[in-house]
Design an enzyme around this catalytic site. Structure first.
Site, PDB file in Angstrom:
ATOM      1  N   HIS A 187       1.072  -1.301  -0.092  1.00 55.09           N
ATOM      2  CA  HIS A 187       0.247   0.017  -0.044  1.00 55.09           C
ATOM      3  C   HIS A 187       0.727   1.252   0.514  1.00 55.09           C
ATOM      4  O   HIS A 187       0.601   2.093  -0.647  1.00 55.09           O
ATOM      5  CB  HIS A 187      -0.961  -0.233   1.111  1.00 55.09           C
ATOM      6  CG  HIS A 187      -1.513   1.592   1.381  1.00 55.09           C
ATOM      7  ND1 HIS A 187      -2.676   1.312   1.382  1.00 55.09           N
ATOM      8  CD2 HIS A 187      -0.990   2.264   1.815  1.00 55.09           C
ATOM      9  CE1 HIS A 187      -4.109   2.531   0.945  1.00 55.09           C
ATOM     10  NE2 HIS A 187      -2.274   3.097   2.107  1.00 55.09           N
ATOM     11  N   GLU A 188       1.748   1.614   0.658  1.00 52.96           N
ATOM     12  CA  GLU A 188       2.537   3.123   0.505  1.00 52.96           C
ATOM     13  C   GLU A 188       3.354   3.049  -0.307  1.00 52.96           C
ATOM     14  O   GLU A 188       3.216   3.514  -0.234  1.00 52.96           O
ATOM     15  CB  GLU A 188       3.863   2.280   1.982  1.00 52.96           C
ATOM     16  CG  GLU A 188       3.039   2.270   3.245  1.00 52.96           C
ATOM     17  CD  GLU A 188       1.853   3.304   3.283  1.00 52.96           C
ATOM     18  OE1 GLU A 188       1.688   4.706   3.035  1.00 52.96           O
ATOM     19  OE2 GLU A 188       1.110   3.257   4.397  1.00 52.96           O
ATOM     20  N   HIS A 244       1.525   4.315  -3.549  1.00 49.27           N
ATOM     21  CA  HIS A 244       1.686   5.992  -3.283  1.00 49.27           C
ATOM     22  C   HIS A 244       2.675   5.808  -3.944  1.00 49.27           C
ATOM     23  O   HIS A 244       2.628   7.466  -4.812  1.00 49.27           O
ATOM     24  CB  HIS A 244       2.128   6.094  -2.024  1.00 49.27           C
ATOM     25  CG  HIS A 244       1.099   5.987  -0.849  1.00 49.27           C
ATOM     26  ND1 HIS A 244      -0.153   7.196  -1.702  1.00 49.27           N
ATOM     27  CD2 HIS A 244       0.551   5.621   0.425  1.00 49.27           C
ATOM     28  CE1 HIS A 244      -1.375   6.776  -0.469  1.00 49.27           C
ATOM     29  NE2 HIS A 244      -0.511   6.236   0.776  1.00 49.27           N
TER      30      HIS A 244
END
Length: 632
Positions: free
Chosen positions: A429-430, A433
């Site tokens: 998820h990170e 980004h």
């Protein structure tokens, strides 16, 4: 997990890790000889940019000098009484830095582990440099005059016997080559190519030793064995060109410790395509024996500070990153395992995204772009067990050419506390980004997901990729997944609903965004829509079993990777700060470009199901439309 956006994040500091003179060695050989017992000791010194600029501010430059001449002057001024030669591999990198390498000599013979590298900046001044030149007493007499050293054939016999190399040297004949005191051996068997030998000096324990550097390539090992030139039974050091690494980790596709056990994984970059040409432990200039390479430096950061370069990393001379973990341990007790897991997950995701189109030119995260475009100098700095927070994680994405930064925290919601590095979905998820901020609006503009709806999609993309990757063989359209459940110790996860194609389990539609004012809620709606997209494409094309996709005419052949590819390609097409409708259109356009629109109906079926039908009109009020386009 809020993806922090710091457009002004400072550029990475110059590398400060001294490299060994060759690639990492592969540990215990198949013949029972521990090659690592023959490793070189590290002798290199490195002057990073700040120190260098202070040291050489008065260094004499000439505007008529090219970068090689300037570098040569520095070496001469540093060691005025030493002899050396310029290695013919100098070049100017894509970042404008000129790289020049030198080899120290004695009586015209190379000192094989005595090197000097100089990096010249765009302004023509010395940027950084490093060296491992021998500074002890030089041999007074030229060995080539008296020739008081053994025949190279004896050195070959000595290497084969001592190291149990599977080469038969009984009929070997040394045939001279062009270079001075360099030979190839004819009449041997067992090697993939003819063994070679070259007379070189070797620095060891403060002295120079005259040796035969015997080269043998037998497949599993490609050895440079430094055999004493007088005592052929003595092997001083060995280098193995074959890089090998082992990791004990939760394998790709296992989201967290509830889904399986750690396993041994060997040389994973061999299965992840062309995204890591230097393996995971090299950057084209240096090879590392810690969790650092061209894509990722992974380290702990218990203080939560901004410094990372000299922070603790697991180290293994044989690249065997094998550590223990149990759920009864506190995070500090398994930090080596956690850092290794973070390093493995981010590198694997980097390589997967590379095959899907997140390349150098697209603004990916690499220190060395290897001449393939983009800015380089921007790997993703990944901090495990970062002390700046708890129960969360973040990723900072500056423009291309400046490093990304991931901060992974421990979660205090369980006893013992849990480490987010062990939940792959959080890491993915990170990192996503970074993907979305580099692609939306272009690599040089990290300000294109700032508006509320666009920022929400940034969160949703992170959940989408995390969920797509954790799908298992045997999962179906009816399989549901949560986000952050293990780390948070929260049944049902940290989102309002699990990701599900079932409208009773997850009833979100686009109209629900109307009442939201926080990016994670909006992101859950977007990821819910994309979860339907994902399963519609899997239903059409299957899931695929391999980490890396197979392609036909540029399109992944399985539905999972096709969905990830179309979402990625869509990011490159949509405008700066897009809304849901524009993102929907961009994904459909991406399919048009990639497959001539073969998946339009499968895509629109998912979008229309969640309120983004073909007749949706974007306005101040978000009103669902469930229409399908003509032809579907």
């Amino acid at each position: 997990m809020h993806g922090l956006l710091l457009a002004g994040l400072a550029a990475a500091l110059p590398l400060g890790v001294a490299g060994l003179p060759a690639r990492q060695q592969s540990g215990l050989s198949p013949r029972g000889i521990d090659i690592n017992a023959y490793r070189f000791a590290s002798m290199a010194k490195y002057s990073e940019h700040k120190t260098t600029s202070q040291m050489v501010h008065s260094f004499s430059y000439s505007k008529d000098d090219d970068y090689v001449a300037t570098a040569t002057k520095l070496v001469k001024s540093t060691f005025p009484n030493m002899t050396f030669r310029t290695v013919k591999d100098h070049y100017i990198g894509t970042n404008g830095i000129g790289h020049v390498h030198f080899k120290q000599t004695a009586h015209g013979i190379d000192i094989d582990n005595a090197d000097f590298n100089v990096n010249i900046g765009r302004d023509g001044k010395v940027f950084t440099f490093g060296n491992s030149f021998f500074e002890g007493e030089m041999p007074k007499t030229n060995p080539l005059t008296k020739r008081d050293f053994s025949d190279p054939v004896k050195a070959l016999h000595g290497a084969v016997k001592t190291l149990k190399i599977p080469v038969k040297p009984e009929s070997a004949k040394a045939m001279p080559m062009k270079e001075v005191e360099t030979f190839k051996f004819e009449g041997t068997s067992g090697a993939l190519s003819e063994p070679k030998a070259k007379l070189v000096y070797l620095q060891k324990d403060g002295n120079l030793h005259l040796t035969w550097r015997v080269e043998t390539d037998v497949g599993d090992n490609w050895l440079l064995s430094y055999v004493d030139a007088k005592e052929s039974e003595t092997v001083h050091n060995v280098v193995d060109y074959v890089a090998s690494a082992d990791y004990k980790v939760f394998a790709w596709g296992l989201n967290d410790p509830t889904e399986g056990q750690p396993t041994m994984i060997k040389d994973p970059w061999n299965t992840t395509g062309s995204g890591s040409p230097f393996t995971w432990h090299g950057d084209g200039q240096m090879d590392y024996t810690v969790t650092r390479g061209n894509n990722v430096p992974a380290q702990d950061n218990p203080s939560g500070g901004s410094q990372w370069e000299n922070n603790y990393r697991p180290e293994s001379a044989e690249l065997s990153f094998v550590y223990e973990y149990s759920e009864q341990m506190e995070p500090e007790q398994y930090k080596d395992f956690a850092i290794t897991q973070l390093f493995y997950t981010v590198n694997t995701f980097h390589d997967v995204l590379y095959t899907l189109g997140f390349t150098e030119e697209a603004g990916n995260f690499q220190m060395n772009n290897n001449g393939k475009g983009g800015q380089g100098n921007d790997f993703a700095i990944c901090n495990a067990q970062d002390g700046s927070g708890t129960n969360n994680a973040n990723f900072a994405t500056p423009p291309d050419g400046q490093p990304g930064r991931m901060r992974m925290y421990t979660w205090t919601t369980a006893q013992p506390s849990r480490d987010g590095d062990l939940e792959a979905g959080i890491v993915i998820h990170e990192y996503t980004h970074g993907l979305s901020n580099r692609l939306c609006g272009g690599p040089a503009n990290s300000n294109c997901l700032n508006e509320l709806e666009a920022g929400g999609m940034g969160e949703g993309w992170g959940d989408f990729y995390a969920t797509a990757i954790r799908l298992k063989q045997g999962d179906t359209h009816d399989t549901d997944y949560t986000m952050g459940e293990w780390a948070a110790n929260q049944k049902g996860g940290i989102r309002e609903y699990p990701y599900s194609t079932n409208m009773q389990t997850n009833p979100y539609t686009y109209a629900d965004v109307q009442g939201m004012s926080e990016v994670h809620g909006i992101g859950t709606v977007w990821a819910t829509i994309l979860y339907d997209v994902l399963w519609n494409l899997i239903d059409e094309h299957g899931m695929g079993k391999n980490i890396m996709p197979k392609f036909v005419n540029g399109a992944p052949t399985d539905g999972r990777n096709l969905a990830m590819k179309l979402v990625l390609d869509g990011m490159t097409l949509m405008p700066c700060n897009p809304n849901f409708m524009q993102a929907r259109d961009a994904i459909i356009d991406a399919d048009q470009a990639l497959t001539n629109g073969q998946n339009k109906c499968a895509l629109m079926k998912a979008f229309a199901k969640r309120g983004l039908g073909s007749n949706y009109k974007h306005g101040k009020n978000r009103v669902n439309n469930f229409d399908m386009p003509a032809g579907c």
